[in-house]
Every structure is written in structure tokens, then in C-alpha cells.
Design a protein around this motif. Sequence first.
Motif, mmCIF file in Angstrom:
data_model
loop_
_atom_site.group_PDB
_atom_site.id
_atom_site.type_symbol
_atom_site.label_atom_id
_atom_site.label_comp_id
_atom_site.label_asym_id
_atom_site.label_seq_id
_atom_site.Cartn_x
_atom_site.Cartn_y
_atom_site.Cartn_z
ATOM 1 N N HIS A 36 -7.029 12.662 -17.939
ATOM 2 C CA HIS A 36 -7.621 13.181 -16.703
ATOM 3 C C HIS A 36 -8.412 12.111 -15.939
ATOM 4 N N LEU A 37 -8.677 10.960 -16.569
ATOM 5 C CA LEU A 37 -9.399 9.876 -15.896
ATOM 6 C C LEU A 37 -8.482 8.712 -15.481
ATOM 7 N N GLN A 38 -7.230 8.752 -15.894
ATOM 8 C CA GLN A 38 -6.299 7.690 -15.524
ATOM 9 C C GLN A 38 -5.928 7.814 -14.045
ATOM 10 N N PRO A 39 -5.660 6.676 -13.406
ATOM 11 C CA PRO A 39 -5.293 6.741 -11.983
ATOM 12 C C PRO A 39 -3.960 7.452 -11.790
ATOM 13 N N ARG A 40 -3.866 8.191 -10.710
ATOM 14 C CA ARG A 40 -2.630 8.896 -10.359
ATOM 15 C C ARG A 40 -1.913 8.088 -9.287
ATOM 16 N N TRP A 41 -0.628 7.868 -9.480
ATOM 17 C CA TRP A 41 0.162 7.064 -8.561
ATOM 18 C C TRP A 41 1.230 7.911 -7.901
ATOM 19 N N ARG A 42 1.651 7.487 -6.734
ATOM 20 C CA ARG A 42 2.832 8.020 -6.070
ATOM 21 C C ARG A 42 3.732 6.835 -5.754
ATOM 22 N N TYR A 43 5.026 7.070 -5.790
ATOM 23 C CA TYR A 43 6.005 6.003 -5.609
ATOM 24 C C TYR A 43 6.862 6.320 -4.390
ATOM 25 N N LEU A 44 6.904 5.390 -3.443
ATOM 26 C CA LEU A 44 7.645 5.566 -2.210
ATOM 27 C C LEU A 44 8.960 4.811 -2.304
ATOM 28 N N ALA A 45 10.068 5.507 -2.086
ATOM 29 C CA ALA A 45 11.382 4.868 -2.024
ATOM 30 C C ALA A 45 11.566 4.377 -0.594
ATOM 31 N N VAL A 46 11.761 3.065 -0.443
ATOM 32 C CA VAL A 46 11.819 2.447 0.878
ATOM 33 C C VAL A 46 13.160 1.758 1.054
ATOM 34 N N GLU A 47 13.818 2.015 2.181
ATOM 35 C CA GLU A 47 15.065 1.341 2.523
ATOM 36 C C GLU A 47 14.756 0.278 3.573
ATOM 37 N N VAL A 48 15.329 -0.907 3.398
ATOM 38 C CA VAL A 48 15.091 -2.045 4.281
ATOM 39 C C VAL A 48 16.426 -2.470 4.878
ATOM 40 N N GLU A 49 16.435 -2.701 6.190
ATOM 41 C CA GLU A 49 17.659 -3.128 6.865
ATOM 42 C C GLU A 49 17.342 -4.314 7.764
ATOM 43 N N SER A 50 18.239 -5.295 7.758
ATOM 44 C CA SER A 50 18.084 -6.475 8.609
ATOM 45 C C SER A 50 19.466 -7.022 8.931
ATOM 46 N N GLU A 63 16.521 -2.157 -0.814
ATOM 47 C CA GLU A 63 15.706 -1.013 -1.199
ATOM 48 C C GLU A 63 14.616 -1.480 -2.138
ATOM 49 N N THR A 64 13.521 -0.739 -2.114
ATOM 50 C CA THR A 64 12.373 -1.097 -2.931
ATOM 51 C C THR A 64 11.587 0.163 -3.284
ATOM 52 N N VAL A 65 10.748 0.028 -4.282
ATOM 53 C CA VAL A 65 9.816 1.084 -4.663
ATOM 54 C C VAL A 65 8.408 0.531 -4.452
ATOM 55 N N VAL A 66 7.595 1.260 -3.685
ATOM 56 C CA VAL A 66 6.223 0.853 -3.393
ATOM 57 C C VAL A 66 5.284 1.852 -4.053
ATOM 58 N N ARG A 67 4.316 1.328 -4.815
ATOM 59 C CA ARG A 67 3.356 2.173 -5.518
ATOM 60 C C ARG A 67 2.075 2.288 -4.699
ATOM 61 N N ALA A 68 1.522 3.502 -4.625
ATOM 62 C CA ALA A 68 0.258 3.748 -3.928
ATOM 63 C C ALA A 68 -0.521 4.803 -4.703
ATOM 64 N N TYR A 69 -1.842 4.803 -4.532
ATOM 65 C CA TYR A 69 -2.653 5.846 -5.155
ATOM 66 C C TYR A 69 -2.322 7.201 -4.548
ATOM 67 N N ARG A 70 -2.412 8.242 -5.370
ATOM 68 C CA ARG A 70 -2.195 9.601 -4.872
ATOM 69 C C ARG A 70 -3.249 9.900 -3.807
ATOM 70 N N GLY A 71 -2.805 10.489 -2.716
ATOM 71 C CA GLY A 71 -3.700 10.782 -1.602
ATOM 72 C C GLY A 71 -3.650 9.728 -0.510
ATOM 73 N N THR A 72 -3.047 8.577 -0.790
ATOM 74 C CA THR A 72 -2.935 7.521 0.218
ATOM 75 C C THR A 72 -1.489 7.322 0.675
ATOM 76 N N GLU A 73 -0.644 8.325 0.432
ATOM 77 C CA GLU A 73 0.762 8.197 0.822
ATOM 78 C C GLU A 73 0.908 8.045 2.331
ATOM 79 N N GLY A 74 0.082 8.746 3.093
ATOM 80 C CA GLY A 74 0.128 8.633 4.550
ATOM 81 C C GLY A 74 -0.237 7.238 5.022
ATOM 82 N N GLY A 88 11.757 8.744 0.556
ATOM 83 C CA GLY A 88 11.117 9.846 -0.138
ATOM 84 C C GLY A 88 9.952 9.379 -0.984
ATOM 85 N N ILE A 89 9.202 10.338 -1.503
ATOM 86 C CA ILE A 89 8.023 10.054 -2.338
ATOM 87 C C ILE A 89 8.168 10.853 -3.619
#
Length: 159
Positions: free
Chosen positions: A7-21, A67-78, A101-102
Motif C-alpha cells: 500500500h506504500l509502493q508507488p503506483r504507475w501507469r503505462y502509456l502506449a505511444v505510437e511515433v511516426e516520422s 512505438e514506445t511505452v512511457v511510465r508515469a505516476y498514477r494521477g499524472t496521466e493527463g 492507450g493507458i
Amino acid sequence: MKHLPKHLQPRWRYLAVEVESWPDASIDRGDFQRELWYAAQNLYGDAGSAAADLTVLSFSFADGDGETVVRAYRGTEGRARAALACISEVNGSPVGVRVAGISGTVRACEERYLGRRAGNSEQRDVAFENESRSAVVRGSRVDVRGAGGFVGATQLDFE
């Protein structure tokens, strides 16, 4: 040292990101991570970008698609989405970035949202501006090599 209780460990969210160039763009994980940090820092400042703790976990890029996966703290997805939207250029090449997606785990993120863009490009000669030119075809997108670089088109432009 003991581990933190669950319950004290950090909670993460993972964003699936597509990159085009453009097909000749050269982008690696370090370049993308640096641009993500700069975007977050310019948008939120030092304290705000540190609070989101955006980290690129996995990165693949070839033939203009990635494509990449970006990690962020839960609540900071926006905040993470907004910082990703501010990225317009990586390593001198213009890029388009889209959050597919997240998810709550890396595995679920990769299985649900990533993996469908790899290895689907082909080289073709097309008639463009009354000349035969080489092009890279990726699905319905066609990148035509012009005198000053690539020009983006779709299949409808050639019919």
C-alpha cells in the motif's frame, strides 16, 4: 533493507505511444527520452515534471514507424499526455506522436495497444509531379521522396 508494504509502493501507469516520422528519420530511445523530458520541463517546470517522473521503458523505431511505452505516476496521466503532445521534433526529424492507450501494467500495455505497426512498409515507384519517384508505402500512407525531402500522401492522392 525491507521492501515497502504494497500500500506504500508507488503506483504507475503505462502509456502506449505510437511515433511516426519520415522513413529516413533516425530516432533512438535516448533521443525520444530527452525530448520528452524537455517537453515536460517546458510545460510544467522542474517540480511538475519531476512529479510526473516520465520514463521511456521500451522503444522501437524503423522505417518511419515506431512505438514506445512511457511510465508515469498514477494521477499524472493527463500531464504525460500533454507533454507527449508537445513533442514535434526528435533528433532534427519532425514526428507525430499518438497515445494509443493507458494500462496498469507493462505487459497489458504491450499486448493491448502495441505490436501492430512493425514490419509493414514497402518500397514502390509512384508517379508524382509528372515524374517517377520512389516512395515508402505503409498501409494507406505513402511518403514520396522529393527534391527537398519526403512529401506525405495517401492512396487517394494516386487514384
